[in-house]
Design a protein around this motif. Sequence first.
Motif, PDB file in Angstrom:
ATOM      1  N   ASP A 190      22.505  64.250   8.228  1.00 18.68           N
ATOM      2  CA  ASP A 190      22.511  63.088   7.337  1.00 18.68           C
ATOM      3  C   ASP A 190      21.233  62.904   6.535  1.00 18.68           C
ATOM      4  N   LEU A 191      20.166  63.649   6.874  1.00 20.07           N
ATOM      5  CA  LEU A 191      18.882  63.425   6.201  1.00 20.07           C
ATOM      6  C   LEU A 191      18.346  64.722   5.603  1.00 20.07           C
ATOM      7  N   PRO A 192      19.053  65.306   4.628  1.00 22.21           N
ATOM      8  CA  PRO A 192      18.551  66.539   4.027  1.00 22.21           C
ATOM      9  C   PRO A 192      17.351  66.254   3.135  1.00 22.21           C
ATOM     10  N   PRO A 193      16.433  67.203   3.032  1.00 22.26           N
ATOM     11  CA  PRO A 193      15.310  67.017   2.110  1.00 22.26           C
ATOM     12  C   PRO A 193      15.785  67.118   0.660  1.00 22.26           C
ATOM     13  N   ALA A 194      14.976  66.642  -0.251  1.00 19.45           N
ATOM     14  CA  ALA A 194      15.341  66.677  -1.660  1.00 19.45           C
ATOM     15  C   ALA A 194      15.521  68.118  -2.153  1.00 19.45           C
ATOM     16  N   SER A 195      14.824  69.036  -1.518  1.00 10.82           N
ATOM     17  CA  SER A 195      14.873  70.439  -1.946  1.00 10.82           C
ATOM     18  C   SER A 195      15.919  71.244  -1.180  1.00 10.82           C
ATOM     19  N   ALA A 196      16.855  70.586  -0.492  1.00 14.71           N
ATOM     20  CA  ALA A 196      17.781  71.289   0.399  1.00 14.71           C
ATOM     21  C   ALA A 196      18.601  72.355  -0.325  1.00 14.71           C
ATOM     22  N   ARG A 197      19.130  72.046  -1.495  1.00 18.45           N
ATOM     23  CA  ARG A 197      19.960  73.019  -2.208  1.00 18.45           C
ATOM     24  C   ARG A 197      19.145  74.258  -2.577  1.00 18.45           C
ATOM     25  N   THR A 198      17.920  74.035  -3.035  1.00 11.81           N
ATOM     26  CA  THR A 198      17.047  75.167  -3.356  1.00 11.81           C
ATOM     27  C   THR A 198      16.750  75.979  -2.101  1.00 11.81           C
ATOM     28  N   GLN A 199      16.527  75.282  -0.987  1.00 14.00           N
ATOM     29  CA  GLN A 199      16.243  75.983   0.264  1.00 14.00           C
ATOM     30  C   GLN A 199      17.432  76.833   0.712  1.00 14.00           C
ATOM     31  N   VAL A 200      18.662  76.354   0.480  1.00 15.45           N
ATOM     32  CA  VAL A 200      19.837  77.136   0.847  1.00 15.45           C
ATOM     33  C   VAL A 200      19.829  78.476   0.110  1.00 15.45           C
ATOM     34  N   HIS A 201      19.567  78.450  -1.197  1.00 11.61           N
ATOM     35  CA  HIS A 201      19.532  79.702  -1.971  1.00 11.61           C
ATOM     36  C   HIS A 201      18.438  80.630  -1.440  1.00 11.61           C
TER      37      HIS A 201
ATOM     38  N   ARG B 188      -0.769  58.395   5.041  1.00 15.33           N
ATOM     39  CA  ARG B 188       0.545  58.559   4.420  1.00 15.33           C
ATOM     40  C   ARG B 188       0.827  60.032   4.172  1.00 15.33           C
ATOM     41  N   TRP B 189       2.123  60.345   4.245  1.00 18.60           N
ATOM     42  CA  TRP B 189       2.532  61.717   3.981  1.00 18.60           C
ATOM     43  C   TRP B 189       4.036  61.758   3.744  1.00 18.60           C
TER      44      TRP B 189
ATOM     45  N   THR C 212       7.514  65.837  -2.678  1.00 15.74           N
ATOM     46  CA  THR C 212       6.466  64.896  -3.091  1.00 15.74           C
ATOM     47  C   THR C 212       7.127  63.643  -3.659  1.00 15.74           C
ATOM     48  N   ALA C 213       6.328  62.588  -3.803  1.00 16.35           N
ATOM     49  CA  ALA C 213       6.837  61.332  -4.373  1.00 16.35           C
ATOM     50  C   ALA C 213       5.707  60.646  -5.124  1.00 16.35           C
ATOM     51  N   GLU C 214       6.078  59.909  -6.158  1.00 14.92           N
ATOM     52  CA  GLU C 214       5.105  59.160  -6.946  1.00 14.92           C
ATOM     53  C   GLU C 214       5.120  57.693  -6.511  1.00 14.92           C
TER      54      GLU C 214
ATOM     55  N   VAL D 101      -9.957  55.181  -5.980  1.00 17.00           N
ATOM     56  CA  VAL D 101      -8.738  54.686  -6.625  1.00 17.00           C
ATOM     57  C   VAL D 101      -8.871  53.183  -6.815  1.00 17.00           C
ATOM     58  N   GLN D 102      -8.009  52.637  -7.635  1.00 22.14           N
ATOM     59  CA  GLN D 102      -7.959  51.188  -7.803  1.00 22.14           C
ATOM     60  C   GLN D 102      -6.503  50.741  -7.878  1.00 22.14           C
ATOM     61  N   ALA D 103      -6.283  49.474  -7.623  1.00 21.43           N
ATOM     62  CA  ALA D 103      -4.930  48.932  -7.570  1.00 21.43           C
ATOM     63  C   ALA D 103      -4.148  49.287  -8.825  1.00 21.43           C
ATOM     64  N   GLY D 104      -2.902  49.709  -8.621  1.00 20.78           N
ATOM     65  CA  GLY D 104      -2.024  50.054  -9.731  1.00 20.78           C
ATOM     66  C   GLY D 104      -2.139  51.481 -10.196  1.00 20.78           C
ATOM     67  N   GLN D 105      -3.152  52.199  -9.731  1.00 18.17           N
ATOM     68  CA  GLN D 105      -3.337  53.585 -10.175  1.00 18.17           C
ATOM     69  C   GLN D 105      -2.229  54.474  -9.586  1.00 18.17           C
ATOM     70  N   ALA D 106      -1.727  55.402 -10.386  1.00 17.06           N
ATOM     71  CA  ALA D 106      -0.678  56.312  -9.926  1.00 17.06           C
ATOM     72  C   ALA D 106      -1.205  57.207  -8.810  1.00 17.06           C
ATOM     73  N   MET D 107      -0.392  57.387  -7.798  1.00 13.94           N
ATOM     74  CA  MET D 107      -0.746  58.241  -6.668  1.00 13.94           C
ATOM     75  C   MET D 107       0.451  59.122  -6.323  1.00 13.94           C
ATOM     76  N   ARG D 108       0.158  60.314  -5.899  1.00 10.60           N
ATOM     77  CA  ARG D 108       1.209  61.228  -5.459  1.00 10.60           C
ATOM     78  C   ARG D 108       1.086  61.415  -3.949  1.00 10.60           C
ATOM     79  N   ILE D 109       2.212  61.242  -3.248  1.00 14.19           N
ATOM     80  CA  ILE D 109       2.256  61.503  -1.810  1.00 14.19           C
ATOM     81  C   ILE D 109       2.889  62.877  -1.614  1.00 14.19           C
ATOM     82  N   THR D 110       2.253  63.709  -0.827  1.00 18.70           N
ATOM     83  CA  THR D 110       2.739  65.073  -0.602  1.00 18.70           C
ATOM     84  C   THR D 110       2.906  65.320   0.897  1.00 18.70           C
ATOM     85  N   GLU D 111       3.218  66.571   1.230  1.00 17.84           N
ATOM     86  CA  GLU D 111       3.377  66.937   2.639  1.00 17.84           C
ATOM     87  C   GLU D 111       2.034  67.042   3.356  1.00 17.84           C
TER      88      GLU D 111
END
Length: 731
Positions: free
Chosen positions: A55-66, A683-684, A689-691, A711-721
Amino acid sequence: MHEVVFAVLGPVEASVGGRAVALGGGRRRALLVRLLLSADQVVSVDRLVDELWGDLPPASARTQVHTLVHRVRRALGEAGALIETRPPGYVLRLGSARLDLAVFTDLVEDARKEAGAGRPETAAGTFREALGLWRGRPLDGIDAAFASREAARLEETHLTALEECLGLELALGRHAAVVAELSALVAEHPLREELRARLMLALYRCGRRSEALEAYREGRALLVEETGLEPTAGLRALHQAILQGDAALRHPTPEPSPSRRPDAESRPGSAPSETFSGTRPVPGRVGARGRLRARGAILVLALAMLPGVGGGAAGADPSRPNSSGTDGTPLGQGRQRIGGPTWVNSPPLDVPAAFFGTTVGSGSGAMPGFRVGAVRFWDSGTRWSNVQPRRDAFDWSALDRMAAGARRASLPMTYTMGITPAWAAPGGPRSAYSDGSRTAPPDDLADWDRYVRAVVSRYRGQIEAYELWDFPNTPYHYTGDVATLVELTRRAAAIIKAVDARATVVCPSFGEMWKPEGLRYLIRFGTLGGFRSCDAIAVKLHPRLGDGRPEEMTEQAMLIYNALHQVGVHLPMWATGPAHDIPTVEPLGEDDANNYAVRHYLAGLYARYSRMYFYSWGPRNLPLVLQAEGGPPTRAALFVQRLQQWLDGARIRSCGKGPAVGLPEGAWQCRFLLPGSVEAAVRWMADATAETSAEPGAHRVDHLDGRTVPVQAGQAMRITETPVLIRFRPS
């Protein structure tokens, strides 16, 4: 093209031209099995995603299947052409390739035709040929979402064929040859009335009438106790006939049981059992623990596996007054959505330095060259069989070296007891180790007492904790019954507390917790009172597959918590290692190794475990190595060291994930109070990844490679593995 052979009726294997194929990591193997089970049928990519990840596939699941398909094809070499791309997915064409399941199915069909044509002896031989293809539990080693369902289905086909075969052999007068096999099967499947009827008849024909009647009484009592139902009319009639000594039950003239049908080697589509395994299987396979009585186990396990039983976070202790737990993730259609962390400590609780443990798999006395919080001794030449090679002699050299090394490094020690020396159980099965040790408990439990007392007396005040056996629910380490294990635990705990009252007693470390039989063993140990002697519970906490993401451990922790809740046990939880097959998993890539090592400990914090022992320090033949003995720490080890530096003196406040805590789907977080009352969050992402953007108060992000970024409040951040530490200014 070379002959291609696939085997799924036991450990999953493949060979091309007689040479074994290295199938690789867990998901690769699982994908191949999924295609094999649907051989000659197209399996869509969407279905493969569902079957591999649930029930909880990763976002890259289809790519991983190939990618997985590509890697499986490459592993199979020229035979990889068997897997064809056919929209909307893939199909595995068996063609001339052999699949043991297909051979089994064909043989069973032939046996039934022969029986229907009035050739019972030929039919029984064909059934035995089919059953001989089984080498263990089907799909063994496959932990994908579909595996337990398909394994159960295959087990049922095996058991049905075995019942039919035994019925034919009874009709042929072979009751004496099959009575022991039937006894073991009934013990393993106590509610299966057809097996019990065959056992009753075989016992009666062997002149064991009282035992046949007792088999009925025992089965009826169990059936009434667990289902409220009486036996079927057929079983009751058989019981009455045995009571009356009905002449119609008297056996026919016994006939010899052929070892193999003469034409078996030339049957189209069949193969000798050696094709699928290096050893010839025993027909009529029965699991080792199936020989134990299973009264009450079915009902208890069903309760333990109910989703959501226990009502708390994984590993949480609901008796703790300052703990509260909610689940911020949607649990299904129509279920209530609750915002907020999965659990909160109020006030925050200390993160002990000893939480960051590692198992030392070397007997040299060398310790890790990077920061760790505690060490555990296993595979270090310190087992019981090493420490006491003879009843009248102890060899302390290896354990002395280990203890001295840990003292120099100021590291708390956990010493793992067992496995039995050959002299203490000379008739017991040999263990997986080369020292001649045994998996059976000692013939005289007083030998165990003397060993425990000698160790604790020598290291009183030095060794912090004693783990009372490693992985006792695998036959590689222990083959005694659960009741004896409980007694070994009770006796050892009493001795330890009498000699060194401050030492921590850790219950035997149970594994296979993704499987119902593992949870059943845990429940049985608890039902018999085993946990009453312990200060902490130890389990093997790991992802479903050897190369799976660490976050899967939180799901496993919930299964374990629910099982323990059924026996009323709430003790500190220690994780002491992975699954038994971890040395066979392929090495991780550099980035995954670095990230997974850190997230192993973060998942343990999320699951509210008190101690996490990374397995292991010293050896090289593991998918993720922190440091090989004699070499420098890996980058993964340095990342673990950085995590400990971040959390030095920290107190953990809460853990949660996803939108419930204001984060993107798939993002995980634990919040801490650092020294100086500094608020912080680690965080991870479990995958991809997620914005997101920095919250109010965030002013700095620390990275595992040592970089710090303002960093400061409102600044864009990327969360990765790769986890990061976000620091907040005081509000």
